[in-house]
Design an enzyme around this catalytic site. Structure first.
Site, PDB file in Angstrom:
ATOM      1  CG  HIS A 277       1.459  -4.839   0.683  1.00 29.04           C
ATOM      2  ND1 HIS A 277       2.411  -5.794   0.957  1.00 29.04           N
ATOM      3  CD2 HIS A 277       0.968  -5.143  -0.559  1.00 29.04           C
ATOM      4  CE1 HIS A 277       2.513  -6.620  -0.078  1.00 29.04           C
ATOM      5  NE2 HIS A 277       1.635  -6.264  -1.014  1.00 29.04           N
TER       6      HIS A 277
ATOM      7  CD  GLU B  73       1.178  -4.119  -3.721  1.00 26.72           C
ATOM      8  OE1 GLU B  73       2.365  -4.431  -3.538  1.00 26.72           O
ATOM      9  OE2 GLU B  73       0.234  -4.927  -3.642  1.00 26.72           O
TER      10      GLU B  73
ATOM     11  CG  HIS C  83      -1.997  -7.677  -3.217  1.00 29.13           C
ATOM     12  ND1 HIS C  83      -0.912  -7.556  -2.391  1.00 29.13           N
ATOM     13  CD2 HIS C  83      -2.954  -8.316  -2.491  1.00 29.13           C
ATOM     14  CE1 HIS C  83      -1.185  -8.105  -1.216  1.00 29.13           C
ATOM     15  NE2 HIS C  83      -2.423  -8.570  -1.249  1.00 29.13           N
TER      16      HIS C  83
ATOM     17  CD  GLU D 278      -0.508  -9.034  -7.467  1.00 28.22           C
ATOM     18  OE1 GLU D 278      -0.378  -7.789  -7.472  1.00 28.22           O
ATOM     19  OE2 GLU D 278       0.070  -9.782  -6.650  1.00 28.22           O
TER      20      GLU D 278
HETATM   21 ZN   LIG Z   1       1.040  -6.856  -2.931  1.00 33.66          ZN
END
Ligand SMILES: [Zn+2]
Length: 500
Positions: free
Chosen positions: A334, A348, A401, A466
């Site tokens: 992102h 995030e 992430h 993640e």
């Molecule tokens: Zn993400």
């Protein structure tokens, strides 16, 4: 007392074994580094000679504090299978003296005039029982180089290097030696008469010009016979370019400090004997061009020259590290207008960038060549990330992430995909995942196949991490914590190291 000691020891055994197995993969993957050390340049030269020679019928001796004489000596030393030892101008150091006695040469060739190596030193060498001591001298460095060249067999090629800078000559020395090519010296802006005459008498029809235009100007270049330049914007790049051009499959290299010539001078002939290139480092860290060559050629075995002042232990650690020179793409997910998940007052994109930066620093300190998808809060498309990794020829792609779902969902998971490098991607994901959930003390959600653009389209081994759930209050607390971000980055870094 003894019983207590024994009990403590027995309790410690499983822990020791556990430690052994945990660290075993890294130990097995580590590159091999041998340091040739010494309290001074004379001892370093002795130890370099021990690495290559148990006896020698010819030994070269040159002044250890004046590099100019010996710059062009490597091809000559190699041809005579002679180690290079160093002396002071007026006195033969004890280490050198002892080594000559051990090697028992029938001939010693002194390089340089009677100022560089005085006749008193020649007499000291003779007293060691050496039957023949010759001198290759000259009024200046250019003449010395020309006189050395004239002792080599005919060769239509010549190397031309700057006579007032040692690094370029050292970089090409081993290659020139293996191919019987003399090294002649020039100043940057004009070719000395001795060098011109040497090229004439050798019948030079083509030249290898080592160094950038600061070392050897284009006006000198144009006067040379069929010149090919191996340039570079600094000494590290020049040496790296020599390796790229002439050592297509080198797995070994000799590494010396690019600014400490004494160690390199004697190492150059060892490099020739072992058919390894010589590359340079800073005292404290490997420079980028050197890392690049090591990584792209998958070099695994190194000999480093000099003590811990000219070549600090950090450089050895970097060389031992299997990630040395590897191009690792770190993709902070992102950014910019794309915040990613939002929860528990966390964005995030910011968490991802924080952790990515920490990984980047660790990789760089470890000797790798990390590439960041983004280093600030900017937006990149997924395709831009993939193509940036591709155009930088990244070896690995690691996307960072943080997860989001209902507040109850928590834990760490790592994804890979099956389009390219499926098995390696899975292995990379596994090495990272197994360390990451432990470091973050989160639920282990495991390694999974995930059809995400960046890992589906990247052609190199890749995975998508993640870290934890931004939407879970306990996970989010860790993602806010600089301590946990550091722990997470360390785990991902360790996973990458373990992968190699
Ligand atoms: Zn993400």
């Amino acid at each position: 007392m003894e019983v207590i000691f024994l009990r403590v020891f027995l309790k410690a055994v499983p822990m020791l074994l556990l430690g052994f197995f945990l660290f075993m993969p890294n130990v097995f993957a580590a590159n091999s580094v041998t340091r040739l050390d010494g309290v001074n340049r004379y001892e370093v030269a002795v130890n370099v000679s021990k690495q290559g020679w148990s006896s020698a019928s010819t030994v070269i001796v040159a002044n250890g504090k004046a590099y100019a004489d010996v710059l062009s000596a490597t091809p000559f030393a190699y041809r005579n299978n002679a180690p290079v030892l160093l002396t002071e101008a007026s006195k033969l150091p004890t280490a050198t003296k002892n080594r000559i006695s051990q090697l028992k040469p029938s001939k010693v060739i002194v390089i340089g005039g009677t100022v560089s190596v005085q006749n008193g030193v020649v007499n000291e060498i003779k007293k060691l029982g050496v039957s023949s001591v010759e001198r290759i001298g000259g009024a200046n460095r250019y003449e010395v180089a020309a006189n050395i060249a004239n002792k080599l067999p005919k060769n239509s090629k010549a190397v031309i290097a700057n006579g007032t800078a040692y690094a370029d000559s050292l970089a090409i020395g081993a290659y020139a030696a293996r191919n019987g090519i003399p090294i002649l010296l020039t100043s940057s802006n004009s070719i000395p008469t001795a060098t011109k005459n040497a090229m004439k008498s050798k019948g030079t029809t083509s030249t290898i010009v080592v160094g950038g235009e600061v070392s050897i100007s284009s006006s000198v270049y144009k006067q040379l016979a069929s010149p090919t330049r191996i340039g570079g914007s600094n000494r590290y790049e020049v040496a790296a370019n020599v390796v790229k051009k002439y050592y297509s499959s080198a797995k070994n290299a000799i590494i010396s400090n690019g600014y400490a010539y004494a160690d390199g001078l004697t190492g150059s002939v060892l490099a020739a004997k072992q058919n390894r290139p010589m590359m340079f480092t800073n005292a404290s860290s490997l420079p980028t061009p050197t890392r690049e060559v090591i990584g792209s050629k998958n070099m695994t075995t190194f000999t480093v020259l000099g003590g811990t002042v000219s070549l600090q232990s950090n450089v050895v650690s970097q060389l031992k590290n299997p990630i040395v020179g590897k191009k690792i793409f770190i993709d902070a997910g992102h950014g910019g207008t794309d915040s990613g998940a939002i929860g528990n007052s966390l964005y995030e994109k910011s968490v991802n960038l924080d952790v990515a930066k920490l990984i980047n620093t660790k990789l760089s300190n470890g000797g790798a060549l990390p590439i960041m998808a983004r280093t600030n809060d900017t937006y990149l498309t997924l395709a831009q990330r993939v193509s940036k990794a591709q155009s930088n020829k990244a070896d690995l792609f690691v996307s960072i992430h943080a997860n989001s779902a209902t507040p109850a969902a928590s834990g760490t998971e790592t994804y890979y995909y099956t389009t390219y490098e499926s098995a390696n991607s899975k292995r990379l994901a596994t090495e990272i995942q197994n360390r990451l959930y432990v470091a973050l003390n989160t639920t282990n959600r495991g390694v999974k196949i995930g059809n995400f653009h960046v890992i589906r389209e990247s052609k190199m081994p890749s995975c998508l991490v993640e870290l934890a759930f931004i939407t879970n209050i306990n996970d989010a607390a860790k993602l806010k914590s600089s301590i946990y971000k550091e722990k997470g980055a360390k785990a991902i870094y360790d996973g990458i190291v373990a992968y190699y």
